[in-house]
Design a protein around this motif. Sequence first.
Motif, PDB file in Angstrom:
ATOM      1  N   LYS A   1       0.802  -1.236   0.000  1.00 23.39           N
ATOM      2  CA  LYS A   1       0.000   0.000   0.000  1.00 23.39           C
ATOM      3  C   LYS A   1       0.837   1.290   0.000  1.00 23.39           C
ATOM      4  CE  LYS A   1      -4.108  -2.037   2.121  1.00 23.39           C
ATOM      5  NZ  LYS A   1      -3.780  -3.377   1.826  1.00 23.39           N
ATOM      6  N   LYS A   2       2.084   1.225   0.405  1.00 29.39           N
ATOM      7  CA  LYS A   2       3.013   2.358   0.312  1.00 29.39           C
ATOM      8  C   LYS A   2       4.416   1.830   0.550  1.00 29.39           C
ATOM      9  CE  LYS A   2       2.801   3.803   5.123  1.00 29.39           C
ATOM     10  NZ  LYS A   2       2.573   4.876   6.066  1.00 29.39           N
ATOM     11  N   THR A   3       5.399   2.614   0.110  1.00 35.49           N
ATOM     12  CA  THR A   3       6.788   2.237   0.357  1.00 35.49           C
ATOM     13  C   THR A   3       7.661   3.464   0.294  1.00 35.49           C
ATOM     14  OG1 THR A   3       8.518   0.630  -0.184  1.00 35.49           O
ATOM     15  CG2 THR A   3       7.503   1.777  -2.037  1.00 35.49           C
ATOM     16  N   GLY A   4       8.776   3.408   0.986  1.00 40.36           N
ATOM     17  CA  GLY A   4       9.811   4.421   0.835  1.00 40.36           C
ATOM     18  C   GLY A   4      10.663   4.045  -0.363  1.00 40.36           C
ATOM     19  N   TRP A   5      10.814   4.990  -1.291  1.00 45.75           N
ATOM     20  CA  TRP A   5      11.641   4.743  -2.484  1.00 45.75           C
ATOM     21  C   TRP A   5      13.038   5.220  -2.131  1.00 45.75           C
ATOM     22  CZ3 TRP A   5       9.391   2.044  -6.281  1.00 45.75           C
ATOM     23  CH2 TRP A   5      10.134   1.833  -7.436  1.00 45.75           C
ATOM     24  N   ASP A   6      13.869   4.276  -1.689  1.00 44.20           N
ATOM     25  CA  ASP A   6      15.210   4.609  -1.213  1.00 44.20           C
ATOM     26  C   ASP A   6      16.246   3.801  -1.973  1.00 44.20           C
ATOM     27  OD1 ASP A   6      14.998   2.034  -0.171  1.00 44.20           O
ATOM     28  OD2 ASP A   6      14.764   2.697   1.890  1.00 44.20           O
TER      29      ASP A   6
END
Length: 136
Positions: free
Chosen positions: A22-27
């Motif tokens: 449902k969401k993620t940190g794009w790192d």
Amino acid sequence: MNYWLMKTEPSTFSWDDLVRDKKTGWDGVRNFQARNNLKAMKKGDLAFIYHSMDDKAVVGIAKITKENYPDPKDKDWVAVEISPEKKLKRPVTLAEVKADKRLADMVLVKSSRLSVQPVTAAEFDMIVALSEKKVN
């Protein structure tokens, strides 16, 4: 609003993973130009999710939900948070993009290795339109 393209290897993190989470940190981005693109992203901007490697196709649209913040793995770099917005009706392959002369100036065509890249509004609309066309 600005538009972007974010590349990922589906074996590492795919569109389906983003939908599941449902969401993620794009790192983990370690290229200065790509970092500058992450820094330019604003909450509400839209980004194509592009499966690199074998698929080589735009597969979905994500929304930027949190503007740049320090990358948790290395504070000298940045990350953004994204959530899934919409799966394309069908993937649009790199070959299709390259074959469409209207997309000849797209960063994906000219600098295909850049992992986070800007997309113009016209290019964004054309990719979405291509996804809605049936392939012979």
